[in-house]
Scaffold this motif. Sequence first.
Motif, mmCIF file in Angstrom:
data_model
loop_
_atom_site.group_PDB
_atom_site.id
_atom_site.type_symbol
_atom_site.label_atom_id
_atom_site.label_comp_id
_atom_site.label_asym_id
_atom_site.label_seq_id
_atom_site.Cartn_x
_atom_site.Cartn_y
_atom_site.Cartn_z
ATOM 1 N N GLY A 242 0.796 -1.216 0.000
ATOM 2 C CA GLY A 242 0.000 0.000 0.000
ATOM 3 C C GLY A 242 0.831 1.269 0.000
ATOM 4 O O GLY A 242 0.338 2.344 0.315
ATOM 5 N N ALA A 243 2.111 1.142 -0.380
ATOM 6 C CA ALA A 243 3.017 2.280 -0.366
ATOM 7 C C ALA A 243 3.192 2.934 -1.726
ATOM 8 O O ALA A 243 3.774 4.026 -1.811
ATOM 9 N N ALA A 244 2.726 2.295 -2.780
ATOM 10 C CA ALA A 244 2.964 2.815 -4.129
ATOM 11 C C ALA A 244 1.842 2.405 -5.067
ATOM 12 O O ALA A 244 1.126 1.420 -4.817
ATOM 13 N N PHE A 245 1.722 3.150 -6.146
ATOM 14 C CA PHE A 245 0.867 2.777 -7.273
ATOM 15 C C PHE A 245 1.776 2.440 -8.447
ATOM 16 O O PHE A 245 2.787 3.104 -8.660
ATOM 17 N N MET A 246 1.398 1.423 -9.192
ATOM 18 C CA MET A 246 2.178 1.031 -10.362
ATOM 19 C C MET A 246 1.392 1.358 -11.618
ATOM 20 O O MET A 246 0.222 0.980 -11.750
ATOM 21 N N LEU A 247 2.051 2.055 -12.527
ATOM 22 C CA LEU A 247 1.493 2.336 -13.850
ATOM 23 C C LEU A 247 2.345 1.615 -14.879
ATOM 24 O O LEU A 247 3.527 1.930 -15.052
ATOM 25 N N ARG A 248 1.783 0.631 -15.544
ATOM 26 C CA ARG A 248 2.500 -0.041 -16.623
ATOM 27 C C ARG A 248 2.637 0.898 -17.810
ATOM 28 O O ARG A 248 1.779 1.766 -18.039
ATOM 29 N N GLU A 249 3.684 0.732 -18.585
ATOM 30 C CA GLU A 249 3.903 1.606 -19.737
ATOM 31 C C GLU A 249 2.714 1.589 -20.699
ATOM 32 O O GLU A 249 2.374 2.620 -21.283
ATOM 33 N N ASP A 250 2.081 0.436 -20.863
ATOM 34 C CA ASP A 250 0.934 0.346 -21.766
ATOM 35 C C ASP A 250 -0.253 1.166 -21.264
ATOM 36 O O ASP A 250 -1.148 1.515 -22.043
ATOM 37 N N ASP A 251 -0.288 1.433 -19.963
ATOM 38 C CA ASP A 251 -1.380 2.206 -19.373
ATOM 39 C C ASP A 251 -0.982 3.644 -19.086
ATOM 40 O O ASP A 251 -1.812 4.429 -18.607
ATOM 41 N N LEU A 252 0.266 3.976 -19.356
ATOM 42 C CA LEU A 252 0.768 5.305 -19.031
ATOM 43 C C LEU A 252 0.405 6.299 -20.132
ATOM 44 O O LEU A 252 0.827 6.175 -21.276
ATOM 45 N N THR A 253 -0.384 7.278 -19.771
ATOM 46 C CA THR A 253 -0.698 8.401 -20.651
ATOM 47 C C THR A 253 -0.535 9.683 -19.837
ATOM 48 O O THR A 253 -0.432 9.652 -18.605
ATOM 49 N N VAL A 254 -0.512 10.790 -20.521
ATOM 50 C CA VAL A 254 -0.438 12.073 -19.828
ATOM 51 C C VAL A 254 -1.597 12.214 -18.862
ATOM 52 O O VAL A 254 -1.444 12.623 -17.708
ATOM 53 N N ASP A 255 -2.805 11.839 -19.319
ATOM 54 C CA ASP A 255 -3.986 11.986 -18.470
ATOM 55 C C ASP A 255 -3.982 11.017 -17.297
ATOM 56 O O ASP A 255 -4.337 11.398 -16.177
ATOM 57 N N SER A 256 -3.610 9.752 -17.534
ATOM 58 C CA SER A 256 -3.629 8.787 -16.432
ATOM 59 C C SER A 256 -2.642 9.165 -15.348
ATOM 60 O O SER A 256 -2.924 9.039 -14.144
ATOM 61 N N LEU A 257 -1.473 9.661 -15.757
ATOM 62 C CA LEU A 257 -0.479 10.067 -14.778
ATOM 63 C C LEU A 257 -0.917 11.342 -14.062
ATOM 64 O O LEU A 257 -0.763 11.466 -12.837
ATOM 65 N N ALA A 258 -1.486 12.287 -14.804
ATOM 66 C CA ALA A 258 -1.951 13.529 -14.188
ATOM 67 C C ALA A 258 -3.039 13.253 -13.154
ATOM 68 O O ALA A 258 -3.038 13.832 -12.059
ATOM 69 N N ASP A 259 -3.982 12.374 -13.486
ATOM 70 C CA ASP A 259 -5.066 12.050 -12.553
ATOM 71 C C ASP A 259 -4.514 11.426 -11.273
ATOM 72 O O ASP A 259 -4.980 11.747 -10.172
ATOM 73 N N LEU A 260 -3.533 10.534 -11.405
ATOM 74 C CA LEU A 260 -2.979 9.865 -10.238
ATOM 75 C C LEU A 260 -2.194 10.849 -9.366
ATOM 76 O O LEU A 260 -2.323 10.845 -8.132
ATOM 77 N N ILE A 261 -1.391 11.684 -10.000
ATOM 78 C CA ILE A 261 -0.635 12.688 -9.235
ATOM 79 C C ILE A 261 -1.591 13.603 -8.477
ATOM 80 O O ILE A 261 -1.407 13.870 -7.283
ATOM 81 N N GLN A 262 -2.616 14.075 -9.155
ATOM 82 C CA GLN A 262 -3.558 14.996 -8.514
ATOM 83 C C GLN A 262 -4.255 14.347 -7.327
ATOM 84 O O GLN A 262 -4.402 14.964 -6.263
ATOM 85 N N SER A 263 -4.690 13.086 -7.502
ATOM 86 C CA SER A 263 -5.397 12.415 -6.415
ATOM 87 C C SER A 263 -4.514 12.236 -5.186
ATOM 88 O O SER A 263 -5.003 12.299 -4.055
ATOM 89 N N LEU A 264 -3.219 12.037 -5.388
ATOM 90 C CA LEU A 264 -2.314 11.810 -4.260
ATOM 91 C C LEU A 264 -1.921 13.108 -3.568
ATOM 92 O O LEU A 264 -2.003 13.210 -2.341
ATOM 93 N N ILE A 265 -1.483 14.090 -4.336
ATOM 94 C CA ILE A 265 -0.995 15.305 -3.681
ATOM 95 C C ILE A 265 -2.130 16.149 -3.119
ATOM 96 O O ILE A 265 -1.877 17.067 -2.325
ATOM 97 N N SER A 266 -3.354 15.816 -3.475
ATOM 98 C CA SER A 266 -4.510 16.507 -2.899
ATOM 99 C C SER A 266 -4.961 15.877 -1.593
ATOM 100 O O SER A 266 -5.902 16.363 -0.965
ATOM 101 N N ASP A 267 -4.311 14.806 -1.175
ATOM 102 C CA ASP A 267 -4.725 14.057 0.014
ATOM 103 C C ASP A 267 -3.501 13.774 0.892
ATOM 104 O O ASP A 267 -2.936 12.679 0.865
#
Length: 369
Positions: A311-336
Amino acid sequence: MSAGLSGGGRLAVVAAGGTGGHLFPAQALSEALTARGWRIVLATDERGAAYAGAFPAEERIALSAATYKPGDPIGLARAGLAIGRGVGQAMSAFGRLSPDIVVGFGGYPSVPSLLAAIAGGRRTMIHEQNAVMGRANRMLAPMVTEVACAFPTLQKASPKVAARAHVVGSPVRPEIRAIADRPYAPPVDTVRILITGGSQGARLLSETTPRAIARLPEALRARLDVQQQTRPESAEIARAVYQEAMVKAEIAPFFRDMASRLSQAHLVIGRSGSSTVCEIAAVGLPAILIPLKVALDDDQGQNARLLVDAGAAFMLREDDLTVDSLADLIQSLISDPARLAQMAQAAKSVARPDAADRLADLVEATARA
């Protein structure tokens, strides 16, 4: 008692090379052994020498070695010849040095030293940094005196090797260990994001991460302090994206003061090489991990599981990595901030900050046996 170099004390030959992922744990072990009165000789290749500036070795041995791609018979033959030359070079050096033990950290630059030591009846050990045992260590493991590993899982190892492997963790550099006890402080105003690209596949992170951060709401962007490792050819593009998005950012191909940066970071984004994963755990930081897709046997993906499952990290596979997917994940974390703090605590729960001492204990026990 070893002979050959000036001074007394037992002598260990540490064989590692190729990348910092092999050299950094080898350096941490060497520093732990040096503190116990051991003398160190480093056996490496030309690539490894680039990472060995601070290595506490009385001498460096340059050995011939080469790798090959599976299914490439010509490459296999060339690698065999290079390794054969390296074995001869190592045998000559060991005759002069008379080491008490030879410790290998994986990768083909370590093979000549281990084969020469095995042929000479010397005490030997390998340390596997990844959750998946690499090809070189798989070949050597049945022949060496002891096997140590960083992760509780040791995939691709034979059942016999896995059963006798000592789980010690991956030695982290002293400067990283020195900050392992510091408490995690969630962000209040400024949010510090540390982005480590790794030596392989850094272009994807160099190009995608700045654009993802640029997609964040303006109010969040104004709070960011980004520090990003990137390849030189991608640096100007990253700087331009951050500048246009009005994000405070420092871009460099390599940060030598990584401990200081980790101690201040609120979130790490990067690859999941073994050193990165173990250092994140030791310091206790939340992370977004993007395993290198072309890594053999998905070793980076399996490394990341240590932190993801805790529960210490999120993994994004390269096939799932997009600008939007990464932006959404960053926003959800740094907002909490509370969530970040929970993730940091979870990282600590799987850390082995004393791995260098554990491995040094095993080295000493093996040398005495």
